[in-house]
Design a protein around this motif. Structure first.
Motif, mmCIF file in Angstrom:
data_model
loop_
_atom_site.group_PDB
_atom_site.id
_atom_site.type_symbol
_atom_site.label_atom_id
_atom_site.label_comp_id
_atom_site.label_asym_id
_atom_site.label_seq_id
_atom_site.Cartn_x
_atom_site.Cartn_y
_atom_site.Cartn_z
ATOM 1 N N UNK A 597 44.725 34.086 27.604
ATOM 2 C CA UNK A 597 43.383 34.464 27.170
ATOM 3 C C UNK A 597 42.911 35.694 27.939
ATOM 4 N N UNK A 598 41.789 36.270 27.494
ATOM 5 C CA UNK A 598 41.273 37.488 28.112
ATOM 6 C C UNK A 598 40.634 37.183 29.461
ATOM 7 N N UNK A 599 40.674 38.194 30.338
ATOM 8 C CA UNK A 599 40.106 38.075 31.671
ATOM 9 C C UNK A 599 39.386 39.368 32.041
ATOM 10 N N UNK A 600 38.502 39.240 33.039
ATOM 11 C CA UNK A 600 37.888 40.422 33.663
ATOM 12 C C UNK A 600 38.297 40.390 35.131
ATOM 13 N N UNK A 601 39.035 41.445 35.545
ATOM 14 C CA UNK A 601 39.604 41.476 36.893
ATOM 15 C C UNK A 601 38.998 42.616 37.710
ATOM 16 N N UNK A 602 39.020 42.386 39.058
ATOM 17 C CA UNK A 602 38.786 43.473 40.012
ATOM 18 C C UNK A 602 40.157 43.854 40.559
ATOM 19 N N UNK A 603 40.503 45.150 40.406
ATOM 20 C CA UNK A 603 41.861 45.608 40.713
ATOM 21 C C UNK A 603 41.783 46.765 41.705
ATOM 22 N N UNK A 604 42.749 46.773 42.599
ATOM 23 C CA UNK A 604 42.866 47.898 43.535
ATOM 24 C C UNK A 604 43.699 48.976 42.858
ATOM 25 N N UNK A 605 43.021 49.925 42.186
ATOM 26 C CA UNK A 605 43.711 50.936 41.390
ATOM 27 C C UNK A 605 43.737 50.550 39.935
ATOM 28 N N UNK A 606 44.753 51.019 39.208
ATOM 29 C CA UNK A 606 44.875 50.720 37.786
ATOM 30 C C UNK A 606 45.641 49.421 37.598
ATOM 31 N N UNK A 620 50.773 45.378 39.653
ATOM 32 C CA UNK A 620 49.521 45.610 40.377
ATOM 33 C C UNK A 620 48.534 44.549 39.909
ATOM 34 N N UNK A 621 48.552 43.392 40.557
ATOM 35 C CA UNK A 621 47.735 42.271 40.110
ATOM 36 C C UNK A 621 46.280 42.439 40.535
ATOM 37 N N UNK A 622 45.389 41.598 40.034
ATOM 38 C CA UNK A 622 43.972 41.664 40.420
ATOM 39 C C UNK A 622 43.774 41.134 41.824
ATOM 40 N N UNK A 664 37.330 49.794 44.165
ATOM 41 C CA UNK A 664 38.208 49.084 43.229
ATOM 42 C C UNK A 664 37.870 49.509 41.781
ATOM 43 N N UNK A 665 38.631 48.909 40.845
ATOM 44 C CA UNK A 665 38.400 49.122 39.416
ATOM 45 C C UNK A 665 38.190 47.778 38.744
ATOM 46 N N UNK A 666 37.174 47.728 37.866
ATOM 47 C CA UNK A 666 36.981 46.548 37.024
ATOM 48 C C UNK A 666 37.761 46.773 35.737
ATOM 49 N N UNK A 667 38.601 45.817 35.374
ATOM 50 C CA UNK A 667 39.430 45.943 34.177
ATOM 51 C C UNK A 667 39.233 44.729 33.277
ATOM 52 N N UNK A 668 39.071 44.999 31.961
ATOM 53 C CA UNK A 668 39.032 43.931 30.950
ATOM 54 C C UNK A 668 40.400 43.906 30.298
ATOM 55 N N UNK A 669 41.074 42.738 30.336
ATOM 56 C CA UNK A 669 42.427 42.635 29.781
ATOM 57 C C UNK A 669 42.448 41.581 28.684
ATOM 58 N N UNK A 693 38.217 54.500 34.369
ATOM 59 C CA UNK A 693 37.230 55.569 34.181
ATOM 60 C C UNK A 693 36.247 55.510 35.325
ATOM 61 N N UNK A 694 35.430 56.570 35.389
ATOM 62 C CA UNK A 694 34.426 56.589 36.459
ATOM 63 C C UNK A 694 33.454 55.432 36.299
ATOM 64 N N UNK A 695 33.208 55.022 35.064
ATOM 65 C CA UNK A 695 32.270 53.931 34.829
ATOM 66 C C UNK A 695 32.796 52.579 35.231
ATOM 67 N N UNK A 696 34.134 52.472 35.415
ATOM 68 C CA UNK A 696 34.707 51.176 35.764
ATOM 69 C C UNK A 696 34.906 51.005 37.269
ATOM 70 N N UNK A 697 34.527 51.971 38.049
ATOM 71 C CA UNK A 697 34.708 51.915 39.506
ATOM 72 C C UNK A 697 33.694 50.972 40.132
ATOM 73 N N UNK A 698 34.201 50.149 41.072
ATOM 74 C CA UNK A 698 33.326 49.195 41.756
ATOM 75 C C UNK A 698 33.617 49.261 43.256
#
Length: 703
Positions: A597-606, A620-622, A664-669, A693-698
């Motif tokens: 299923x879909x997740x929202x992760x905080x990732x170090x990089x892409x 490169x896991x979350x 970090x980067x927030x990623x929707x997968x 993107x710049x908007x996904x930086x946390x």
């Protein structure tokens, strides 16, 4: 001189001498009469009922004393005595102004005639009988309040004059509706001189109220003639200033619509039909006003029909020439003799042929370009039709199949697909006019013979200048974030000018702020769309053009807030696109296991789900999960980012191990599985993640 004569008469009287008539008697002689001479009047014409003042003038013939009187006489010469009778009508208000001038009022009872004006002084005629002034009276010209009415009469009209012309008639004037000019005296009633029996007179004698007699028939035009009395030979006193026209009575048809090409039977009922006797009626259908007589030659022959009558009901079959889209007056005649039989009735409502509505698909295209289109109706318009005919025209569809310089036949052979659908090819003669988009009527017939008739209302097909797209139409930006906002440039030819002349979309999501740069280029800004590769559609008045697989929407997100301290949990509001298509993992109870299923992760990089050297782990896991993700809409979601428990390489939470400070980067997968497991899944999944993107930086840091 008058004074000396008076003095002399006084002396003679005092001396015992008689004067005047007495002297004449005493002397055995007579008093000489006034010498008859020429008399003139200042107004020689009048109208029945008109009382006017006229002045009679002479050369001192009226004297200075004695009774002055005047008669209007129809005798051959003025009577010597002023006796009033039927032929000598006394004037009123006669006044001697001077010995050479007399005024008088004309009698109200003068009828149209030539009158001699006879003036008397002291009872003696002072006119020269051979030079008597003439006063000519004409009939009044009352105005009718109504100038038309039904044949057969029964309605009331009024005839009103400014003068009391009915004074001479008392309460019983005669009224005749006359086809020829009003006779000077009333004549015996006949078909062209129809007497009205119901007439009343207003108190002021200016108005006659008349019930139109039953003998007044269409299509006659009548003079309304008003006479002094109802007896034959009575003098005309009024001739209406406007004519009265008897129209055919309106009748109700049993139906006012029917099939194209006729063949159905109609009936209508009216009392007037019972008066036709042995006459066999006939019918004309007319797109103009009903003719006054029956027509059965030339073009009218196709619109003529025999009829039958039973008492007061007439029946007839609608002729084959009655065709859509025309509307018809139905005209009923007393006979079937061409040019002679008179109109006796007409339909109160027009007769028409209701045709079914149709839609054209597509309904736009390029000028001078062959294109297959269809016409569709909810009605079975092609029932019984095997080979339809189709024409294209800017002007209205003609009732029958016609191909000429303005009505163009479809190319090839139009096809009947079903009773409701036909297909056809637009001919290259369908072109723009004046350089602007031009609408054509698409006319569908039951064949291609000259007598083939319309089977539906017209469809519409609009042509405009041709437009093309380049093989690679996007020359600037072929990808962008799913939430939109990317400026793209589209290349081709023939792009039209004008606000709204161009619309375009990528994958069905419209381009906004479209600006035409020139005939070969326009720009637009993308709107939100789910991630993926999509095609381009460009629509103008010439139709819609498409190119597949020209733009890639990538996950692109914006995160608010974009910072929080370590060892906390913060709610995130994430905007992007395509969220409604995702099913987010249920992380309630701390279950953060990787799944499909879909997740929202905080990732170090892409984020990278590619397999690491350890099977089942990600390249490169979350480092943290944004739990309890919930899509508010396709473009927005909420989740709670847990910075208190860092995830290990296998995706398991590590209690009491907060996420370290850093960027970090927030990623929707779309899936939490590693790439290899996703590929082995059934059905197969391809890992897709929102782009960096710049908007996904946390940022994780203390405030």
């Amino acid at each position: 001189m008058s004074k000396s004569m008076s003095t002399t008469r006084s002396r003679l009287a005092r001396a015992g001498f008689a004067t005047g008539a007495v002297a004449a008697v005493l002397l055995g002689t007579t008093t000489p009469a006034f010498a008859a001479g020429a008399v003139t009047i200042d107004d020689a014409t009048g109208v029945t009922g008109l009382v006017e003042t006229i002045t009679a003038s002479s050369s001192t013939q009226f004297g200075t004393s004695g009774t002055i009187a005047a008669n209007f006489s129809t005798a051959s010469v003025c009577p010597t005595a002023s006796t009033a009778n039927a032929t000598n009508i006394a004037a009123t208000n006669v006044v001697r102004v001077t010995s050479s001038s007399v005024t008088m009022s004309t009698p109200a009872t003068l009828v149209p005639a030539v009158y001699k004006v006879c003036v008397y002084s002291g009872g003696t005629l002072v006119n020269n009988p051979t030079t008597t002034p003439i006063y000519t009276v004409s009939a009044a010209t009352p105005a009718l309040n109504l100038t038309t009415g039904p044949a057969g009469g029964g309605n009331q009209i009024t005839a009103t004059s400014a003068n009391p012309f009915l004074t001479v008639a008392g309460t019983t004037p005669g009224v005749v509706f006359s086809v020829p000019t009003c006779p000077a005296v009333s004549v015996t009633a006949d078909a062209t001189h129809v007497s009205a029996s119901a007439v009343t007179v207003s108190n002021d004698k200016t108005t006659a109220t008349i019930t139109v007699p039953s003998g007044v028939v269409a299509p006659n035009t009548y003079n309304v003639c008003i006479y002094k009395a109802t007896t034959v030979g009575s003098d005309l006193i009024g001739n209406s200033s406007n004519d009265y026209v008897a129209g055919a009575p309106e009748v109700t048809l049993s139906a006012v619509t029917g099939p194209n090409g006729g063949g159905n039977t109609l009936t209508t009922t009216a009392a007037a039909f019972a008066d036709l006797g042995a006459t066999v009626p006939a019918v004309n259908f007319s797109t103009t006003a009903c003719s006054t007589t029956y027509e059965n030659t030339g073009p009218a022959a196709a619109l003529a029909a025999p009829a039958t009558r039973a008492s007061n009901t007439v029946s007839f079959v609608v002729p084959a020439g009655v065709l859509a889209p025309d509307q018809y007056n139905v005209c009923i005649y007393a006979g079937n003799t061409d040019g002679t039989s008179p109109l006796v009735a007409q339909s109160s409502a027009k007769y028409s042929i209701p045709l079914a509505a149709v839609t054209t698909s597509p309904d736009v295209g390029a000028s001078a370009t062959n294109k297959t289109i269809t016409i569709t109706s909810s009605s079975p318009i092609l029932s019984g039709v095997t080979a339809p005919g189709v024409t294209f025209s800017v002007t209205a569809c003609l009732p029958t199949y016609t191909v000429d310089g303005t009505h163009f036949a479809a190319d090839g052979t139009p096809k009947r697909i079903t009773d409701n659908i036909a297909s056809m090819i637009v001919p290259t003669t369908v072109v723009v006019a004046g350089g602007v988009p031009t609408a054509y009527n698409v006319c569908l017939y039951n064949g291609t013979a000259p007598d083939s008739t319309l089977v539906s209302n017209a469809g519409t097909y609009t042509v405009a200048g041709a437009v093309t797209l380049a093989n690679s139409p996007l020359t600037v930006a072929t990808s962008g974030p799913a939430q939109g906002g990317t400026l793209v440039t589209v290349s081709g030819t023939g792009f039209p000018t004008g606000a709204g002349a161009i619309t375009a979309s990528l994958g069905g999501s419209e381009l906004k702020n479209i600006k035409r740069l020139n005939g070969t280029t326009f720009t637009g800004v993308t709107t939100a769309h789910a991630p993926g590769v999509v095609g381009l559609s460009v629509t103008t008045a010439a139709g819609t053009l498409t190119k597949a697989n020209v733009f890639t929407y990538s996950y692109g997100i914006t995160v608010l807030p974009n910072t929080a301290p370590s060892d906390t949990t913060v709610d995130l509001y994430i905007t992007g696109a395509g969220f409604s298509e995702l099913t987010f993992a249920d992380t309630a109870g701390g279950d953060l296991s990787d799944n499909d299923e879909a997740h929202v992760y905080l990732v170090d990089g892409a984020y990278s789900a590619a397999d690491n050297s350890v099977p089942g782990t990600k390249n490169n896991p979350p480092v943290a999960e944004c739990e309890d993700a919930f899509a508010l809409s396709d473009t927005a979601l909420l989740c709670s980012l847990n910075l208190e428990e860092k995830l290990n390489a296998a995706g398991a939470a590590q209690p009491n191990t907060p996420v370290s400070n850093g960027t970090y980067t927030v990623a929707v997968v779309n899936t939490g599985l590693p790439a290899s497991e996703a590929a082995a899944n059934n059905p197969v999944q391809t890992v897709s993640a929102s782009i960096l993107t710049s908007g996904s930086t946390f940022t994780v840091a203390q405030y």
